[in-house]
Design an enzyme around this catalytic site. Structure first.
Site, PDB file in Angstrom:
ATOM      1  N   SER A  52      62.827  15.258  90.738  1.00 13.18           N
ATOM      2  CA  SER A  52      63.821  15.236  89.950  1.00 13.18           C
ATOM      3  C   SER A  52      62.697  15.055  88.117  1.00 13.18           C
ATOM      4  O   SER A  52      64.202  15.078  87.680  1.00 13.18           O
ATOM      5  CB  SER A  52      64.084  13.778  90.386  1.00 13.18           C
ATOM      6  OG  SER A  52      62.862  12.860  89.995  1.00 13.18           O
ATOM      7  N   LYS A  93      61.470   8.386  85.857  1.00 13.55           N
ATOM      8  CA  LYS A  93      61.843   8.413  85.274  1.00 13.55           C
ATOM      9  C   LYS A  93      62.234   8.939  83.994  1.00 13.55           C
ATOM     10  O   LYS A  93      61.219   7.388  83.244  1.00 13.55           O
ATOM     11  CB  LYS A  93      63.379   8.102  85.068  1.00 13.55           C
ATOM     12  CG  LYS A  93      64.389   8.844  86.923  1.00 13.55           C
ATOM     13  CD  LYS A  93      63.992   9.273  87.573  1.00 13.55           C
ATOM     14  CE  LYS A  93      64.290   9.685  89.160  1.00 13.55           C
ATOM     15  NZ  LYS A  93      64.315  10.833  90.051  1.00 13.55           N
TER      16      LYS A  93
END
Length: 185
Positions: A52, A93
């Protein structure tokens, strides 16, 4: 009886040279020890799991996390953070929106405060929870993976809006791994 003369001098280590070598080695040892103590006191290492965050981080790459970065300050847009969502799973993230921002994904692109996000991100296939405009409250953040179409992030209910209290720290250094080189984030 003949005496042989030797013109070779016996080599002796100078005490000044030995002293300098000892000081140098002692300094290296002290620096390494200080580094270990600082990392243990103010940071920790974590491992990126999944794709990701590609191309910033690859699967299996270790990162150094500053756990005191947000004691006095708040996360900023663009920071790479580590946090726990749902109380168990740890995520890495990028912060894309901070308290007070309005956020929406329209036509596959992220809009923060009405402006389309700049950067080299591919069009997102799913808007998820960000299909409707959201205004972030105090201590609320929106996070997305850099590999937007392969990321479990604020668009899904298992992550959603991230509270400041869920953020463990700021990722500041990615260590070398495979073809990926060491870099600051």
């Amino acid at each position: 009886m003949t005496k042989e003369f030797s013109f070779r001098k016996k080599k002796r280590l100078n005490s000044r040279v030995l002293h300098r070598i000892a000081l140098y080695l002692g300094g290296c040892l002290a620096a390494a020890l200080l580094g270990v103590v600082l990392v243990a006191a103010f940071g920790y290492t974590a491992t990126n799991v999944g794709v990701s965050m590609e191309s910033s981080l690859v699967h299996g790459q270790k990162v150094l996390v500053n756990r005191t970065a947000y004691v006095l300050f708040s996360p900023r847009r663009g920071d790479v953070v580590i946090f726990k969502a749902g109380g168990t799973h740890t995520y890495i993230k990028r912060v894309v929106a901070v308290p007070g921002d309005t956020v929406q994904i329209r036509d596959g692109y992220l809009y923060v405060n009405g402006e389309q996000e700049s950067g080299d991100y591919e069009k997102m296939a799913e808007a998820g929870l960000l299909a409707d405009e959201i205004t972030l409250g105090e201590n609320e953040y929106i996070v997305l993976g850099d590999n937007r179409n392969n990321s479990e992030d604020s668009r899904v209910s298992s992550v959603g809006i991230v509270e400041k209290s869920q953020i463990s720290g700021r990722v500041w250094l990615a260590l070398s791994y495979g073809d990926s080189r060491m870099k600051t984030l």
